[in-house]
Design a protein around this motif. Sequence first.
Motif, short mmCIF file in Angstrom:
data_model
loop_
_atom_site.label_atom_id
_atom_site.label_comp_id
_atom_site.label_asym_id
_atom_site.label_seq_id
_atom_site.Cartn_x
_atom_site.Cartn_y
_atom_site.Cartn_z
N THR A 229 0.85 -1.20 0.00
CA THR A 229 0.00 0.00 0.00
C THR A 229 0.88 1.24 0.00
OG1 THR A 229 -1.69 -1.18 1.28
CG2 THR A 229 -1.85 1.22 1.21
N GLN A 242 -4.98 0.79 -3.16
CA GLN A 242 -6.31 0.53 -2.60
C GLN A 242 -6.60 -0.97 -2.53
OE1 GLN A 242 -8.25 3.25 -5.53
NE2 GLN A 242 -9.42 3.97 -3.74
N ALA A 245 -4.64 -2.59 0.37
CA ALA A 245 -5.29 -2.27 1.64
C ALA A 245 -6.59 -3.05 1.81
CB ALA A 245 -5.56 -0.76 1.72
N TYR A 262 -5.41 1.99 6.03
CA TYR A 262 -6.63 2.76 5.87
C TYR A 262 -6.36 4.24 6.13
CZ TYR A 262 -11.55 4.05 6.20
OH TYR A 262 -12.78 4.63 5.98
N PRO A 272 -9.83 1.92 0.97
CA PRO A 272 -9.51 0.60 0.39
C PRO A 272 -10.59 0.17 -0.59
CG PRO A 272 -9.11 0.60 2.75
CD PRO A 272 -9.82 1.89 2.44
#
Length: 290
Positions: A229, A242, A245, A262, A272
């Motif tokens: 991420t 995204q 995550a 997040y 996410p």
Amino acid sequence: MNWRQKDEQVALETGQPTIGILKIAALAIPLALAACSSKDDLDDLALNDTPPEVLYNEGLALRAQGKLAPASKKFEELDKLYPYSEYAKKSLVNMAYVNFSRGKYAEAISAARRFLTLYPGNEDAAYALYIIGQSYFRQMPDITRDQETTEKARAAFNELLQRYPDSEYASDAEAKLRIVQDQLGGKEMQVGRYYLEKRNYIAAINRFKTVVIHYQTTRHVEEALFRLTEGYYALGVVSEAQTAAAVLGHNFPDSQWYKDAYSLLNKGGYEPSEDSGSWISKAFRGINVF
């Protein structure tokens, strides 16, 4: 008293480690054992015509007494004097065991590999592979160093499990293999973090990708998804950030790494969101990481 009990007794009385009981036929042969009281006696033995069964039983006697160095020498002499004999075959396995017990791992591996080369279909082949795996396992370095030895341990345990999945050594090999995998995954994480700190994001992502694909069931996968991420977000590849995550949150919803991922995305106005076409999504499809 059987040989399993004798091994346990030797371990208790001498403090020598054991890794299993040799499944060798006719280990005990009712012969009078000649006591060897000095190194000179052992050296002289190689020059005479002592029958192989006598040499073998003398080696067993020394081993049972916890005299592992002279026992190893006795088995080596037998192997040199009577190569390819039935007793030489048994001696090779004993040499591997005794040298492992002495911490002479290179010698243990050499004897076990020679046994496998000469007698690949023998009933003790699984044990020889187990000794090889254990010998490499005992030498594994910490994750800051080269992991060549760890890779060799993995190869030996994998070969054992593939060739002899029902052997008595399979369960322990599986347990050791999980530790090996965790160590190798940890090495990838260490290198990946280094690249991330240097802002070499592509190199870092490749390392974390390796963890996600090849070490998915280790404890490192949560952090690897968070680092993906971070890396993708830093490169501006938001969809992959995204996805990493989202996959992290799906599999580890209570993880601190997910909370951090997040928060990182949220600061940029994102959340996410999994792209089912991403390699990250495909890597976890059908896999239960719990």
